[in-house]
Design an enzyme around this catalytic site. Sequence first.
Site, PDB file in Angstrom:
ATOM      1  N   ILE A   1       0.824  -1.200   0.000  1.00  0.00           N
ATOM      2  CA  ILE A   1       0.000   0.000   0.000  1.00  0.00           C
ATOM      3  C   ILE A   1       0.861   1.254   0.000  1.00  0.00           C
ATOM      4  O   ILE A   1       1.976   1.251   0.517  1.00  0.00           O
ATOM      5  CB  ILE A   1      -0.971  -0.014   1.219  1.00  0.00           C
ATOM      6  CG1 ILE A   1      -1.909   1.194   1.205  1.00  0.00           C
ATOM      7  CG2 ILE A   1      -0.218  -0.128   2.534  1.00  0.00           C
ATOM      8  CD1 ILE A   1      -3.041   1.114   2.223  1.00  0.00           C
ATOM      9  N   CYS A   2       0.346   2.317  -0.597  1.00  0.00           N
ATOM     10  CA  CYS A   2       0.937   3.653  -0.612  1.00  0.00           C
ATOM     11  C   CYS A   2       2.208   3.671  -1.459  1.00  0.00           C
ATOM     12  O   CYS A   2       2.166   3.444  -2.656  1.00  0.00           O
ATOM     13  CB  CYS A   2       1.164   4.140   0.816  1.00  0.00           C
ATOM     14  SG  CYS A   2       1.587   5.896   0.934  1.00  0.00           S
ATOM     15  N   ALA A   3       3.347   3.951  -0.860  1.00  0.00           N
ATOM     16  CA  ALA A   3       4.609   3.948  -1.605  1.00  0.00           C
ATOM     17  C   ALA A   3       5.146   2.544  -1.808  1.00  0.00           C
ATOM     18  O   ALA A   3       5.942   2.299  -2.717  1.00  0.00           O
ATOM     19  CB  ALA A   3       5.651   4.787  -0.871  1.00  0.00           C
TER      20      ALA A   3
ATOM     21  N   SER B   1      -2.629  -0.827  -3.137  1.00  0.00           N
ATOM     22  CA  SER B   1      -3.581   0.202  -2.723  1.00  0.00           C
ATOM     23  C   SER B   1      -2.874   1.546  -2.636  1.00  0.00           C
ATOM     24  O   SER B   1      -1.637   1.615  -2.647  1.00  0.00           O
ATOM     25  CB  SER B   1      -4.203  -0.186  -1.377  1.00  0.00           C
ATOM     26  OG  SER B   1      -5.254   0.682  -1.032  1.00  0.00           O
TER      27      SER B   1
END
Length: 197
Positions: free
Chosen positions: A114-116, A163
């Site tokens: 998720i994210c980075a 995500s």
Amino acid sequence: MPAFHAPTDQKTDKTVAVFIAPGLEEVEALATVDILFRAGVPTTMISVTPERSVTSSHNIVVTCDLTLAEADLADYDMLILPGGIPGTPNLKAIEPLMAAVTERVRAGRPVAAICAAPSILAELGLLEGRRATSNPGFVGVLADHGAQVSQAAVVTDGPVITSRGMGTAIDFGLEIVRHYLGEEAVDDVKTKIVYQG
């Protein structure tokens, strides 16, 4: 048997590991662990440092169940990589973990980021030709490494779940629940947490 947050109403014998690195985005990790716990999916928080206590990017101390040195990754069905800066590069620097992630995706076994953190998967060559998403600041990394970039909150393509960030952490957790337990379990968790999405 691995240490994990043992749900009182465990619904699956599949266990997942969430990797905690210094500088992580704590909500992305803890919201995911919370959702999995509520659904009955056994989950272990594993510190990638020699200590079980890890400080997040917002100076919140997260206490893990195990350190990476204490864990046997073969015990876990899914590996989960939270994002955050410098959490993401700190995860990427852990060579045994990166080797395990690479081996699993290539073997068709589940990994979620998720994210980075999806940028790690991209840089390992694991997103080439796959649909994936990430924090907007990292979609260029995904595209540069052959991913089909999506703007969706959560994307599942084969064994890989990605995500976008803290704001999609609940959806991320719910997608992992869906992977293990199906739509009825997702609906049950949504009711329990008064999900408004």
